[in-house]
Structures are given as structure tokens and as C-alpha cells.
Design an enzyme around this catalytic site. Structure first.
Site, PDB file in Angstrom:
ATOM      1  N   ILE A 126      -1.517  -3.288   0.489  1.00  0.00           N
ATOM      2  CA  ILE A 126      -0.825  -3.700  -0.731  1.00  0.00           C
ATOM      3  C   ILE A 126       0.454  -4.451  -0.380  1.00  0.00           C
ATOM      4  O   ILE A 126       0.757  -5.501  -0.958  1.00  0.00           O
ATOM      5  CB  ILE A 126      -0.519  -2.483  -1.617  1.00  0.00           C
ATOM      6  N   THR A 140       6.013   0.711  -7.251  1.00  0.00           N
ATOM      7  CA  THR A 140       4.645   0.874  -7.761  1.00  0.00           C
ATOM      8  C   THR A 140       3.844   1.808  -6.856  1.00  0.00           C
ATOM      9  O   THR A 140       2.616   1.806  -6.900  1.00  0.00           O
ATOM     10  CB  THR A 140       3.927  -0.483  -7.852  1.00  0.00           C
ATOM     11  N   SER A 141       4.543   2.603  -6.049  1.00  0.00           N
ATOM     12  CA  SER A 141       3.858   3.456  -5.069  1.00  0.00           C
ATOM     13  C   SER A 141       3.841   4.914  -5.497  1.00  0.00           C
ATOM     14  O   SER A 141       2.888   5.373  -6.114  1.00  0.00           O
ATOM     15  CB  SER A 141       4.513   3.302  -3.693  1.00  0.00           C
ATOM     16  N   ARG A 142       4.893   5.657  -5.191  1.00  0.00           N
ATOM     17  CA  ARG A 142       4.996   7.059  -5.570  1.00  0.00           C
ATOM     18  C   ARG A 142       6.397   7.318  -6.103  1.00  0.00           C
ATOM     19  O   ARG A 142       7.386   6.862  -5.531  1.00  0.00           O
ATOM     20  CB  ARG A 142       4.699   7.980  -4.377  1.00  0.00           C
ATOM     21  N   ASP A 197       6.707   1.754 -12.031  1.00  0.00           N
ATOM     22  CA  ASP A 197       5.378   2.127 -12.520  1.00  0.00           C
ATOM     23  C   ASP A 197       5.104   3.596 -12.242  1.00  0.00           C
ATOM     24  O   ASP A 197       4.084   4.127 -12.684  1.00  0.00           O
ATOM     25  CB  ASP A 197       4.298   1.269 -11.842  1.00  0.00           C
ATOM     26  N   GLU A 215       6.533  12.703 -13.198  1.00  0.00           N
ATOM     27  CA  GLU A 215       5.651  12.083 -14.186  1.00  0.00           C
ATOM     28  C   GLU A 215       4.461  12.942 -14.594  1.00  0.00           C
ATOM     29  O   GLU A 215       3.801  12.657 -15.594  1.00  0.00           O
ATOM     30  CB  GLU A 215       5.113  10.753 -13.644  1.00  0.00           C
ATOM     31  N   HIS A 261       2.252   4.313 -14.633  1.00  0.00           N
ATOM     32  CA  HIS A 261       1.348   4.404 -13.479  1.00  0.00           C
ATOM     33  C   HIS A 261       0.059   3.619 -13.748  1.00  0.00           C
ATOM     34  O   HIS A 261      -1.051   4.103 -13.525  1.00  0.00           O
ATOM     35  CB  HIS A 261       1.023   5.865 -13.169  1.00  0.00           C
ATOM     36  N   GLN A 262       0.217   2.379 -14.188  1.00  0.00           N
ATOM     37  CA  GLN A 262      -0.938   1.573 -14.563  1.00  0.00           C
ATOM     38  C   GLN A 262      -1.203   0.427 -13.594  1.00  0.00           C
ATOM     39  O   GLN A 262      -2.085  -0.407 -13.847  1.00  0.00           O
ATOM     40  CB  GLN A 262      -0.755   0.999 -15.971  1.00  0.00           C
ATOM     41  N   PHE A 292      -2.834   0.194 -10.981  1.00  0.00           N
ATOM     42  CA  PHE A 292      -4.214   0.143 -10.502  1.00  0.00           C
ATOM     43  C   PHE A 292      -5.192  -0.337 -11.561  1.00  0.00           C
ATOM     44  O   PHE A 292      -6.363  -0.613 -11.244  1.00  0.00           O
ATOM     45  CB  PHE A 292      -4.648   1.550 -10.053  1.00  0.00           C
TER      46      PHE A 292
END
Length: 344
Positions: free
Chosen positions: A155, A229-231, A255, A260, A292-293, A295
Site C-alpha cells: 500500500i 488509513t492503517s490502524r 479513516d 473505533e 474505516h472505509q 478498503f
């Protein structure tokens, strides 16, 4: 035909698993609740369960699954920091989807940056009210700015290529740099000092937990943008909030969020949010949050379903588990996988 059960079912998950279940000769029972200590009993009689990164797969959950006959946990995601691997070892095999679409996540990271920088989300709301004022919508050119990329896996490398297409100067930090990759590696300290924008593309481990905190933020340029956008737990949320308030951080594109689990993927619009940090971060005009979208593309969802069901088929057919992981996998000969192609 073998049967599996599926926790935390969402409509977009079901579409692609239903399309592919005949290919793998697997029947699926879909459950709406998340997998956790209070719901694990629902898997009784199923040898395999499909779980997600926001499920609570702790010792109690694993013990209940094991006692009720479950032998495989198939994670329909790449992340697995929510799994108690020591509790699972020698009881329940754990497999995952190591890659589904690195393009989806990398493209979403850039989409967040473009949206926040150019205030596209605010312009959209304004024009729907026939407000065509440009006041407060000023952004900055990405061309010529320095992008710091933390993590140069699939990524991260795709995101670097996207950044180069925008004319950004890219530097990167990774404890395991890739030789001859054409990437300008620097130390984490230098990356923090030099970058106008920092994007996180690394896994969550004990070494990366709160990688972005008060200490690393203090090294950054005033007005730096941060993309994650990872963790969620890569970033200390309270430290980020304080940096946003002081304007040390000029903008944040998130993200993911470290707390969460009980919020993301759910409709909380009629609920009182008790997480004051998240509530304050979302309220800030220089922050954009998605749930968390990153993906969430058709290609990624198809690949997730295909790999997850393939993992289950390997288990049922007593084949080597291609994507199995255990807490000893990184410890060489301590993992039995080299001997019998399974971790135990």
C-alpha cells in the site's frame, strides 16, 4: 457441503460471499452481531467462523468457540491485532486475507487529502444550499510539497507512486527498507522534520503503537497534515487533538481511530457519543473522518470474499493453510508450519 458462520454481517459483505459460495461448495449462516464473549455461543456446531478486525477475539471468545467445536477463525481482513493468538494456539487455527486491493487503500488516502485540502466536502454542502461563496475554501498546491510515507509495503509503495504523479517530493521511513526500490529512505526523526504531509501505511505492533504522539509531533513542521488509513492506535488521539487545537497540526485525514470498535461500521446518528476525544476531533473544521472505509471497493470486496472462502476450503480439505498465522510464526522453528504446513 461444508457450513460456516459469519459474524458482523453487512449488506456489502453478503453480496460477494453469496456470489462465490457455490464455487467453494460452502454454505454460510450470517449473523448480525459482532463476534465476542457474549456472542461466541452462536457458532456452536460450526467448524469455521468468519470474523472481522473489529470483533473481540479474546481468550474467553476463543475458549467458547473451541468448546463448541470451532476449529478455524477466518479473518476477512488483513489486520489481526484483535486476536489473542496465545489463547488460540493449539486450539483454533487463524487465517487471514493478507492482501485484497492495495490500490483501494492508497487511493482513499489521497482522496482524503484532496478533499480536506481543497475543502471539497464543505463546498459540496454549500452549493447544495446555493451558497457559491469561496470564502474559507483556500487550499494549497500539492506539487513541490514533501510527503513523508511511513511504511513501504504494497500500500505504501502504491501511495508513493500516486504522490509522485502529483509532483510531490516523497521521502519514507521503514525499519526494513527495500533495497533498490528507488525510494528515498530517511530516519523517522528526519521524516517528521522535513514533511509537509505525513501518511501512515504500517501495521500495528508493539513498536508502532502510538508512533505519532506528542514527541514525534513536536518534531514536525507547524501546519503539517497527517493521514492515517492503517490502524487507529498508530496515533495517540489525545496528543493529536491537542496538536490540532494548537494548530501545530494543520489538518488530519483519518479513516481509522484507536477506540473505533464500538462505533465504526454502525449508525450512531441517534446515539450520544461518550468518546469526548473523537467527538472533539470530528467537530474540528480541519479534520475529515471516514469510518474505516478505505478498503471498500468492489474489487477489494470480491478479493476478500474469494480469499476467505479459499482459506476455509483449504481447512475443510485438510490442505496446507496458505494464509495461517500464529504467535510463533515469526519465531522460526518454534512454529510447526515448516513440518506439517500448519501452525500446529
Amino acid at each position: 457441503m461444508n457450513k460456516i458462520c459469519f459474524f458482523d454481517t453487512k449488506p456489502y459483505d453478503k453480496i460477494f460471499f453469496e456470489e462465490l459460495k457455490e464455487k467453494y461448495q460452502i454454505e454460510i449462516e450470517y449473523f448480525e452481531p459482532k463476534l465476542g464473549p457474549k456472542t461466541a455461543f452462536m457458532a456452536k456446531g460450526y467448524e469455521a467462523v468468519v470474523a472481522f478486525v473489529n470483533d473481540a477475539i479474546d481468550q474467553e471468545t476463543i475458549d467458547t468457540l473451541y468448546q463448541n467445536g470451532t476449529k478455524l477463525i477466518a479473518m476477512r481482513c488483513a489486520g489481526y491485532n484483535n486476536v489473542d493468538f496465545k489463547a488460540a494456539y493449539d486450539k483454533v487455527h487463524v487465517v487471514r486475507v493478507p492482501a485484497y486491493s492495495p490500490y483501494a487503500v492508497a487511493e482513499h488516502a489521497m482522496a482524503l487529502l484532496l478533499t480536506l485540502n481543497r475543502k471539497i466536502h464543505k463546498a459540496y454542502v454549500r452549493t447544495r444550499d446555493f451558497n457559491f461563496s469561496l470564502n474559507g475554501l483556500t487550499g494549497f498546491d500539492l506539487h513541490g510539497k514533501t510527503m513523508g510515507v511511513i511504511g513501504t509495503g504494497k500500500i505504501g509503495r502504491i501511495f508513493i507512486d500516486i504522490c509522485k504523479g502529483f509532483g510531490l517530493n516523497v521521502i519514507a521511513y521503514d525499519p526494513y527498507p527495500i533495497p533498490d526500490a528507488g525510494i528515498s529512505y530517511v530516519t523517522l526523526e528526519e521524516l517528521c522534520k522535513q514533511s509537509d504531509i505525513i501518511s501512515l501505511h504500517c501495521p500495528l505492533t508493539k513498536d508502532t503503537f502510538h508512533l505519532i504522539d506528542q514527541k514525534t509531533i513536536s518534531l514536525m513542521k507547524k501546519g503539517v497534515y497527517i493521514i492515517n488509513t492503517s490502524r487507529g492506535a498508530l496515533v495517540n488521539s489525545e496528543d493529536l487533538m491537542e496538536a490540532l487545537k494548537s494548530e501545530k497540526v494543520g489538518g488530519a485525514c483519518l479513516d481509522v481511530y484507536e477506540e473505533e470498535t464500538e462505533l465504526f461500521y454502525e449508525d450512531m446518528s441517534y446515539s450520544i457519543i461518550h468518546d469526548d476525544v473523537l467527538a472533539r476531533i470530528i467537530s474540528m473544521p480541519n479534520v475529515i473522518v471516514t469510518s474505516h472505509q478505505a478498503f471498500l471497493t468492489k474489487e477489494a470486496l470480491h478479493n476478500i470474499a474469494d480469499t476467505t472462502l479459499s482459506n476455509c476450503r483449504e481447512f475443510f480439505d485438510d490442505l496446507p493453510l496458505t494464509n495461517e498465522i500464529c504467535y510463533q510464526c515469526s519465531k522460526g522453528d518454534n512454529c510447526h508450519r515448516k513440518k506439517n504446513n500448519r501452525c500446529f
